[in-house]
Design an enzyme around this catalytic site. Structure first.
Site, short mmCIF file in Angstrom:
data_model
loop_
_atom_site.label_atom_id
_atom_site.label_comp_id
_atom_site.label_asym_id
_atom_site.label_seq_id
_atom_site.Cartn_x
_atom_site.Cartn_y
_atom_site.Cartn_z
N SER A 1 0.86 -1.19 0.00
CA SER A 1 0.00 0.00 0.00
C SER A 1 0.89 1.23 0.00
O SER A 1 2.06 1.17 0.45
CB SER A 1 -0.86 0.02 1.26
OG SER A 1 -1.53 1.26 1.42
N TYR B 1 -2.25 -1.04 10.16
CA TYR B 1 -2.30 -1.28 8.71
C TYR B 1 -0.95 -0.92 8.07
O TYR B 1 -0.40 -1.68 7.28
CB TYR B 1 -3.43 -0.45 8.10
CG TYR B 1 -3.63 -0.67 6.62
CD1 TYR B 1 -4.23 -1.83 6.16
CD2 TYR B 1 -3.24 0.29 5.70
CE1 TYR B 1 -4.42 -2.04 4.79
CE2 TYR B 1 -3.43 0.10 4.33
CZ TYR B 1 -4.02 -1.07 3.89
OH TYR B 1 -4.21 -1.27 2.54
#
Ligand code: NAD
Length: 249
Positions: free
Chosen positions: A140, A153
């Site tokens: 990401s 995350y």
């Protein structure tokens, strides 16, 4: 150009939705046989839409036996594994780390990072049996820069980036390339409210990306295709942002 994955066999996790589904459909159009892996049940719909070139596998990417079975399915049904797209992931709760629980930690790290470990552990072993292949791990933009209220995350995705680089070094001489895809904010099921909603116009609720719009699952799939196919034959250990310029800023 077409046929970029002719004769190749791919396993794609998170293939029931978003980036994984768009990639399964694109890889199949480019000639691949595709094992569509998900825990949601939606992998059945993805595979049915593709037809004979696809097989669905119900698997939880946190579970070693499930991941081993997904890889074994590729070898049993299609004879080999050339492309492994470790893409399944979750966002997890958006709050400061002081408000995250141990359960939040375990869930986010297991789904997003342990899954990549398990995928590469079994998938690269299979690739080595037929001379090599290409691994793509979905990280990401949050694995490259900090996102507020996303410490868990970000840790999981930063881990994916480093696991990718170290593994790329370990297998560079054995014909296995290992790269990471780093999406920016992309209009998928991961975005609250996006699953059944049309893409908003560029000027409404635009995410803070220089292009001032959401990414599309098909745009991520196109980048994954490049990393999967032989056009990227000299590319390994890369963490490729596909994010409308987000990590430049
Ligand atoms: P999505 O929710 O549409 O797809 C994710 C898929 O993963 C779902 O089908 C879900 O069922 C599956 N999945 C979740 N947990 C699983 C498990 N334990 N076992 C098997 N499958 C599981 O979201 P997406 O945006 O397409 O996500 C794909 C990847 O992209 C993820 O790794 C995500 O972290 C990453 N990503 C997305 C964005 C974004 O803005 N959408 C941004 C950066 C990174």
């Amino acid at each position: 150009m077409s046929g970029r994955l002719d004769g190749k066999v791919a396993v794609i996790t998170g293939a029931g939705s978003g980036i994984g589904r768009a990639s399964a459909e694109l890889f199949a159009r480019e000639g691949a046989k595709v094992v569509c892996v998900d825990v949601s049940g939606e992998q059945e719909e993805t595979a049915a839409g593709i037809g004979a070139a696809a097989v669905p596998v119900h698997a939880d990417v946190r579970v070693a036996a499930d991941v081993r079975d997904a890889v074994a399915t590729a070898e049993r049904r299609f004879g080999r594994l050339d492309v492994l797209f470790n893409n399944a992931g979750i966002g997890g709760p958006k709050r400061p780390i002081t408000e995250q629980s141990e359960e939040d930690y375990a869930r986010v790290l297991d789904v997003n990072l342990k899954s990549v470990f398990l995928g590469m552990k079994f998938g690269i072993a299979a690739m080595l049996r037929t001379g090599g292949g290409s691994v793509i791990n979905t990280a990401s933009a949050a694995g490259l820069v900090g996102w507020r209220k996303n410490a868990l995350y970000g840790a999981s995705k930063g881990g994916v980036v480093q696991m990718t680089k170290a593994t790329a070094l370990d297998f560079a001489e054995q014909g296995v390339r290992v790269n990471a895809l780093c999406p920016g904010m992309t209009w998928t099921g991961l975005v609250p409210g996006a699953a059944d909603a049309p893409l908003p116009p560029a000027d409404a609720s635009a995410p803070p990306q220089p292009m001032r719009r959401w990414g599309l699952p098909t745009e991520l799939a196109a980048a994954a295709l490049f990393l999967a196919c032989d056009e990227s034959s000299f590319v390994t250990g890369v963490a490729l942002p596909v994010d409308g310029g987000y990590v430049c800023g």
